[in-house]
Scaffold this active site. Sequence first.
Site, PDB file in Angstrom:
ATOM      1  N   LYS A  21       0.871  -1.341  -0.034  1.00  0.00           N
ATOM      2  CA  LYS A  21       0.338  -0.006  -0.124  1.00  0.00           C
ATOM      3  C   LYS A  21       0.630   0.873   0.165  1.00  0.00           C
ATOM      4  CE  LYS A  21      -3.664  -0.282   2.247  1.00  0.00           C
ATOM      5  NZ  LYS A  21      -5.030  -0.250   3.852  1.00  0.00           N
ATOM      6  N   ARG A 572       6.212 -47.316 -11.404  1.00  0.00           N
ATOM      7  CA  ARG A 572       6.217 -48.268 -10.243  1.00  0.00           C
ATOM      8  C   ARG A 572       6.016 -49.661 -10.300  1.00  0.00           C
ATOM      9  NH1 ARG A 572       4.920 -43.301  -7.889  1.00  0.00           N
ATOM     10  NH2 ARG A 572       6.435 -42.825  -6.041  1.00  0.00           N
ATOM     11  N   ARG A 627      11.102 -49.007 -12.730  1.00  0.00           N
ATOM     12  CA  ARG A 627      11.896 -49.002 -11.680  1.00  0.00           C
ATOM     13  C   ARG A 627      11.633 -50.402 -11.251  1.00  0.00           C
ATOM     14  NH1 ARG A 627      10.157 -45.719  -6.952  1.00  0.00           N
ATOM     15  NH2 ARG A 627       8.511 -47.353  -6.143  1.00  0.00           N
ATOM     16  N   GLU A 757      17.902 -42.236  -3.486  1.00  0.00           N
ATOM     17  CA  GLU A 757      16.418 -41.317  -2.602  1.00  0.00           C
ATOM     18  C   GLU A 757      17.318 -41.976  -1.147  1.00  0.00           C
ATOM     19  OE1 GLU A 757      13.246 -43.682  -3.960  1.00  0.00           O
ATOM     20  OE2 GLU A 757      14.223 -45.994  -4.022  1.00  0.00           O
ATOM     21  N   SER A 776      17.566 -40.723 -10.569  1.00  0.00           N
ATOM     22  CA  SER A 776      16.474 -39.859 -10.542  1.00  0.00           C
ATOM     23  C   SER A 776      16.417 -39.202  -9.482  1.00  0.00           C
ATOM     24  CB  SER A 776      15.321 -40.772 -11.319  1.00  0.00           C
ATOM     25  OG  SER A 776      14.120 -39.893 -11.134  1.00  0.00           O
ATOM     26  N   THR A 779      12.978 -37.646  -4.293  1.00  0.00           N
ATOM     27  CA  THR A 779      12.571 -36.880  -3.679  1.00  0.00           C
ATOM     28  C   THR A 779      11.883 -36.822  -2.226  1.00  0.00           C
ATOM     29  OG1 THR A 779      11.320 -35.247  -4.314  1.00  0.00           O
ATOM     30  CG2 THR A 779      13.733 -34.908  -4.352  1.00  0.00           C
TER      31      THR A 779
HETATM   32  C1  PEP Z   1      10.985 -41.381  -4.096  1.00  0.00           C
HETATM   33  O1  PEP Z   1      11.121 -41.944  -2.936  1.00  0.00           O
HETATM   34  O2  PEP Z   1      10.561 -40.152  -4.109  1.00  0.00           O
HETATM   35  C2  PEP Z   1       9.890 -42.091  -5.022  1.00  0.00           C
HETATM   36  C3  PEP Z   1       9.819 -41.883  -6.222  1.00  0.00           C
HETATM   37  O3  PEP Z   1       9.860 -43.142  -4.429  1.00  0.00           O
HETATM   38  P1  PEP Z   1       8.079 -43.922  -3.919  1.00  0.00           P
HETATM   39  O4  PEP Z   1       7.663 -42.581  -3.620  1.00  0.00           O
HETATM   40  O5  PEP Z   1       7.649 -45.110  -4.864  1.00  0.00           O
HETATM   41  O6  PEP Z   1       9.302 -44.322  -2.593  1.00  0.00           O
HETATM   42 MG    MG Z   2      11.366 -43.986  -2.982  1.00  0.00          MG
END
Ligand code: PEP
Ligand code: MG
Length: 892
Positions: A21, A572, A627, A757, A776, A779
């Site tokens: 503002k 998956r 995977r 991971e 890959s 996360t």
């Molecule tokens: C992850 O861990 O980010 C992943 C993609 O695998 P998932 O969720 O299947 O464990």
């Molecule tokens: Mg995972």
Amino acid sequence: MKFVYDFHEGNKDLKDLLGGKGANLAEMTNLGLPVPPGFTITTEACQEYLRHGTHVDGLPGEIDAHLATLEQAIGRRLGDSHDPLLVSVRSGAKFSMPGMMETVLNVGLNDESVAGLSRQAGGNDRFAWDSYRRLIQMFGKTVCDVPGGEFEDALHEAKTAKGVKDDVQLDADDLKALVTAYKKVFVKHTGHDFPQDPREQLDLAIEAVFRSWNADRAVLYRRQERIPADLGTAVNVVAMVFGNLGNDSGTGVAFTRDPASGEQGIYGDYLANAQGEDVVAGIRNTLALSELAKLDKRSYDELLRIMATLEGHYRDLCDIEFTIERGKLWMLQTRVGKRTAAAAFTIAAQLVDEGVIDLDEALTRVTGAQLGQLMFPRFDLSGDPAAVTRGIGASPGAAAGEVVFTSKHAVEAAAQGKAVILVRRETNPDDLPGMIAANGILTSRGGKTSHAAVVARGMGKTCVCGADQMEVGRDSFTIGSQEVREGDIISIDGTTGRVYLGEVPVRPSEVVQYFEGDLDPERANDPLVAAVHRIITHADGKRRLKVRTNADTGTDAARARRFGAQGIGLCRTEHMFLGDRRELVERLILARTETDRNDALAALQPLQRADFLDILREMNGLPVTIRLIDPPLHEFLPSLEELAVKVAVAQEQGQRVEQDVQMLAAVRRMHEQNPMLGLRGVRLGLVIPGLFAMQVRAIAEAAVALAAEGGNPRPEIMVPLVGAVQELETVRTEAEKIIAEVAGDSGVKVVIGTMIEVPRAALTAGQIAEAAEFFSFGTNDLTQMGWGFSRDDVEGAFFWRYLELGIFGISPFESIDTEGVGRLVRIAAEEGRATRPDLKLGVCGEHGGDPDSVHFFHEVGLDYVSCSPFRVPIARLEAGRAAVESEGSDHR
Ligand code: PEP
Ligand code: MG
């Protein structure tokens, strides 16, 4: 440190310091627009105040100096009993938080200056006493926490005593008596008199605005809107102008374009003889702004000229608050206006057409979250449901649910998983928790600029306002003879403003139809679809990140491809072991001999091959990352508790249950205290001979089959949960052998890579890259193991407290924690590429489709993000935005 800026000293780019503002008032002042004089106390002063909880060193002196300048500009002094200067004290944070913080008007009035104000208003005693009672009320409530209801009660009593219904029927003497009553309320609650010293009033009001930054509703709003908790608010001290001085005065709100659709024109509300707060609060129903042309043509024309100036200057839709004091127009606020998701796209495209902005800038004017909103379905009206009433479509979307009448009930019902529509006469900031909990909001009063409308639009929540045929009671509302009670189902359409009884079915969004390539013909020329097409096409041309999808079936893969996915980033395979294949998996787990196990694997193998062929075919020509199986095998077995009870009962009854006993022993053997940290992923592949080999063979065979059909399979095998390069090497050696054997001279190539991971994998990425052609980032697990948070349990258990304490602003499972988990990603990306410069890098955790995280992955230099099919367009848009933003910062 300088804490106070005169309006002449600021500009629109100083929002961090002066709040939105204050920065915009300064900008308008410098544009020569009619802004009442004033000054802004900075957000830094607020931060200092909140840090120390007392007054800020140096601030009073600066206020003195700026007040003196203000007094000089106006030619009046604060508190002068003959000719007083009155000021408003208003909050104004960097990000707009409508109605969440405090404002005190009419500061400077006291028992003496009230007479001076009357004189200024041409002997209007009624106006002066009304202004005074408003000050005591607002000041009492805001600064001294006097319960607002007590002032309301006193007002009500004054009207009852006089036998009138409306405030305007109270005359000067009544209001003077009301001031006395209000002062008593004030003393009762504070233990002291209402302060007569105007400077004391000013200082206390400023501190109250500072404190309101941490009011419950402001904290809640910030959390909802992801506004950082430490910014603080600026405070604007502005000379008062009055819209309630008679019928040649008034106040209003305007938009330079329709904030719901983006259409150009004159949009706004006007209320004659009223204070600005009356419009925003939506308490009285307003006139369309165009009516002002009939009431005060000169001010109307000037307003239109100013609106054109502001649009041209800000190069965007602006919203404006203005007041007319006895025929003189004053601008009280402007900002680049909030808008619906649809309007954001259409306005951005219009501005490109008008040559005001280019397509790069258009990309920065829309967000992935807005695109996500446009992908929601709308009502299907083909059954011709009859609307019971119609209000103003204030925030689009289609919402159905049980009617509730209080914020509290909305929260309670939502906690039980019910969809609810919060119905109110008008909302106020205290209703925020209910508005967040509700599916939609319906009010009987107020326009597009009312609190309900502004807040709902900000949240992307469906809202219909000002349905004024509705009489809203405590636990029911009526429209004519029709009564709707709490718990009844209604449907509201935030685009058309229509309200229906019962649940209306929904129809798909035209944006989704556009992505699917099956737009209804009648929607073919929809300007929104055209705008989305144009902007997302530009994003595609700009982005460096590729966008893939997470898909486990041919159907999902096909849809994602239509949505623009450039491959599969995560298939998956564990989902393929459920349903009627569960029995085969049980056989595999329970196998006593190698032969039993091989039999089970041999039975699974052709089924897997068919799964992979289906997916590879749908993604023909594009990379498909498959995977190998990840979750713990016990997930495929019956529950330990249930089985133990079953066996115990059977044995008690003397029954022979040999098979169950065997199964129980297996389940016990496989039982884990921490399955998420147990026998999963690559560990499973290394423990169960032949399991990964079966999958690798199925993938290779499916690829060879597709190649034989003339297709172009591009399978990539991904190994989950790797923490050490040796794990990957072991799997890789076996897989390469199988692939070579199956592929022969078919020309089929299968790439092998790994998930990153486990934190150890990120930290040893340089070694792991020796055995991986791609990484890959998973996360989800990286967040779980990086923070040590069980992803299955903690969000419900304690995240609410962490959010409340500001330990994080948003769940790290939703948006990447850039400093911690993100750092692991960064390290792994750098060290992996150092070993293998052409290492392909992607992300397939949930964060791959989160707008903020996409920007981070762009910045870290990943090659692609992968997300669920519906988030693919969002990720495309955000990846384009990230590219444009980083070009912008490179140029700086
Ligand atoms: C992850 O861990 O980010 C992943 C993609 O695998 P998932 O969720 O299947 O464990
Ligand atoms: Mg995972």
